[in-house]
Motif scaffolding. Structure first.
Motif, short mmCIF file in Angstrom:
data_model
loop_
_atom_site.label_atom_id
_atom_site.label_comp_id
_atom_site.label_asym_id
_atom_site.label_seq_id
_atom_site.Cartn_x
_atom_site.Cartn_y
_atom_site.Cartn_z
N ALA A 1 0.86 -1.18 0.00
CA ALA A 1 0.00 0.00 0.00
C ALA A 1 0.89 1.23 0.00
N ILE A 2 0.32 2.36 -0.33
CA ILE A 2 1.02 3.64 -0.22
C ILE A 2 0.09 4.63 0.47
N THR A 3 0.68 5.73 0.93
CA THR A 3 -0.12 6.86 1.36
C THR A 3 0.13 7.99 0.35
N THR A 4 -0.30 9.19 0.67
CA THR A 4 -0.22 10.28 -0.30
C THR A 4 1.24 10.63 -0.62
N PRO A 5 1.61 10.67 -1.90
CA PRO A 5 2.98 11.08 -2.26
C PRO A 5 3.26 12.52 -1.82
N ALA A 6 4.50 12.80 -1.53
CA ALA A 6 4.92 14.15 -1.16
C ALA A 6 5.11 15.00 -2.41
N PRO A 7 5.03 16.33 -2.26
CA PRO A 7 5.43 17.19 -3.38
C PRO A 7 6.89 17.01 -3.76
N ALA A 8 7.71 16.60 -2.79
CA ALA A 8 9.14 16.41 -3.03
C ALA A 8 9.38 15.40 -4.14
N GLU A 9 10.25 15.75 -5.07
CA GLU A 9 10.50 14.89 -6.22
C GLU A 9 12.00 14.85 -6.50
N ASP A 10 12.51 13.65 -6.61
CA ASP A 10 13.92 13.44 -6.95
C ASP A 10 13.95 12.71 -8.29
N LYS A 11 14.04 13.49 -9.38
CA LYS A 11 13.93 12.91 -10.70
C LYS A 11 15.04 13.38 -11.61
N ASP A 12 15.19 12.69 -12.72
CA ASP A 12 16.16 13.10 -13.75
C ASP A 12 15.79 14.49 -14.26
N ALA A 13 16.79 15.24 -14.66
CA ALA A 13 16.56 16.56 -15.26
C ALA A 13 17.67 16.88 -16.23
N VAL A 14 17.36 17.75 -17.19
CA VAL A 14 18.39 18.33 -18.07
C VAL A 14 18.78 19.66 -17.45
N VAL A 15 20.07 19.79 -17.16
CA VAL A 15 20.58 20.95 -16.42
C VAL A 15 21.66 21.64 -17.25
N VAL A 16 21.63 22.97 -17.24
CA VAL A 16 22.64 23.77 -17.94
C VAL A 16 23.17 24.83 -16.99
N THR A 17 24.25 25.49 -17.39
CA THR A 17 24.76 26.59 -16.57
C THR A 17 23.88 27.83 -16.78
N ARG A 18 23.98 28.74 -15.85
CA ARG A 18 23.24 30.00 -15.98
C ARG A 18 23.70 30.75 -17.24
N GLY A 19 24.99 30.69 -17.53
CA GLY A 19 25.51 31.38 -18.71
C GLY A 19 24.90 30.84 -19.99
N THR A 20 24.80 29.52 -20.11
CA THR A 20 24.20 28.91 -21.29
C THR A 20 22.72 29.26 -21.38
N ALA A 21 22.03 29.21 -20.26
CA ALA A 21 20.60 29.54 -20.25
C ALA A 21 20.36 30.98 -20.70
N ASP A 22 21.20 31.88 -20.22
CA ASP A 22 21.05 33.29 -20.61
C ASP A 22 21.42 33.52 -22.08
N GLN A 23 22.50 32.88 -22.50
CA GLN A 23 22.98 33.08 -23.87
C GLN A 23 21.96 32.60 -24.90
N TRP A 24 21.37 31.43 -24.63
CA TRP A 24 20.44 30.83 -25.60
C TRP A 24 18.98 31.04 -25.20
N GLN A 25 18.75 31.79 -24.13
CA GLN A 25 17.40 32.06 -23.65
C GLN A 25 16.62 30.76 -23.43
N LEU A 26 17.18 29.93 -22.58
CA LEU A 26 16.62 28.61 -22.33
C LEU A 26 15.75 28.61 -21.08
N THR A 27 14.57 28.06 -21.21
CA THR A 27 13.74 27.78 -20.03
C THR A 27 13.27 26.33 -20.03
N SER A 28 13.12 25.73 -21.20
CA SER A 28 12.67 24.34 -21.29
C SER A 28 13.60 23.55 -22.18
N ILE A 29 13.44 22.24 -22.15
CA ILE A 29 14.28 21.37 -22.98
C ILE A 29 14.07 21.67 -24.46
N ALA A 30 12.84 22.05 -24.82
CA ALA A 30 12.55 22.37 -26.21
C ALA A 30 13.40 23.53 -26.71
#
Length: 314
Positions: free
Chosen positions: A131-160
């Motif tokens: 059985a389970i109870t209610t899942p927490a909002p906390a989530e430990d999942k895979d993500a695509v991560v970039v540096t702040r410099g790359t995000a700013d340079q290419w105007q990145l907010t999503s993987i798309a």
């Protein structure tokens, strides 16, 4: 969906642990076998064999003690191959898990990735003993991560947003990410991010220090790092949004022996889950694995007190 890199490591660790147990005799937390206690007030809390699981398990234990449960712990058990059968046979009664990976363990054909779909499918996959109870909002999942410099340079907010720069992207991740359905194939199918084999950089630490260093030093443009890594905030990295749920939801969820589930137990675990956000989990991980090197039990106790969960749940 194969095991995540962290869980693949855990499987190897579990195998090594079995060898150690054979040599040492008494180091296996499950050596005593199933207890099968029918007393609803007696709860055995377990954990997998990595710090985040141990910390959350101690949080459950502390909150349950505050509500009058007779609590004991069996920590650092190993992978799901060890602890799910332990929940079924009564060796443990409660253990923290993650919705998406637990679902995949129970139903290899499951394709749900969005949180609501994962939760619904997981409930159906539990069977009579779990059985389970209610899942927490906390989530430990895979993500695509970039540096702040790359995000700013290419105007990145999503993987798309990264897709138009595919030819320039060097991607760092464990080797299996190149073939996993939720790895490069999924990123190409869902977002058009097409990383050539020559631009894939295998790094075998499951999003750990070597991956972080490669991203920070510019050896890779993007990396697969887990969302609860303290290194994301410490390095001002940017987690790119995954609106199509390429990576399955991985909310922290208490996994229970079905016969021990009660209204009182559910109320306490739901109260913990309600307070446990991803940001809180990152802070706990930083306390345990960062420079402070706080023991998981101490970090858990401090958190339970700070959240007001050291008192009976009303």
């Amino acid at each position: 969906m194969p095991l995540s890199p962290r869980l693949s490591i855990a499987v190897v660790a579990a195998a090594l642990a079995l060898t150690t147990v054979a040599a040492c005799g008494n180091s296996d937390p499950l050596a005593s076998g199933g207890s099968g206690s029918s007393d609803p007030n007696a709860i055995i809390v377990g954990s997998a064999n990595f710090p985040e699981s141990e910390t959350v398990a101690n949080i459950y234990a502390e909150a349950l003690k505050a509500n009058g449960f007779d609590v004991s712990t069996k920590l650092n058990i190993g992978s799901r191959e060890a602890y799910v059968p332990a929940v079924k046979d009564g060796s443990i009664d409660v253990i923290p898990d993650y919705t998406g990976n637990l679902l995949q363990y129970l139903d290899k054909d499951a394709t749900a990735t969005a949180a609501a779909d994962v939760d619904a499918t997981l409930t159906a996959a539990l069977g009579p003993d779990l059985a389970i109870t209610t899942p927490a909002p906390a989530e430990d999942k895979d993500a695509v991560v970039v540096t702040r410099g790359t995000a700013d340079q290419w105007q990145l907010t999503s993987i798309a947003d990264l897709a138009p720069h595919s030819a320039e992207v060097k991607f760092g991740a464990p080797a299996e990410f190149q073939e996993r359905s939720v790895g490069l194939p999924g990123l190409k199918e869902n977002y058009g991010l097409d990383v050539s084999p020559g631009n894939f950089v295998p790094i075998a630490d499951g999003g750990g220090p070597a991956t972080v260093r490669a991203l920070a030093d510019g050896k890779v443009t993007a990396a697969n790092i887990f969302t609860t890594s303290p290194a994301i905030a410490a390095n001002n990295f940017v987690v790119l949004a995954d609106p199509k749920n390429n990576f399955p939801a991985q909310n922290v969820v208490p996994l229970l022996r079905a016969s021990k589930k009660s209204e009182k137990l559910t109320a306490v675990l739901d109260a913990v889950s309600a307070k446990l956000t991803t940001e809180q989990l990152v802070a706990l991980n930083d306390s345990v694995s960062g420079s402070a090197k706080t023991e998981p039990a101490a970090a858990a106790s401090q958190w339970v007190t700070a959240q007001g969960l050291d008192k009976p749940v009303s």
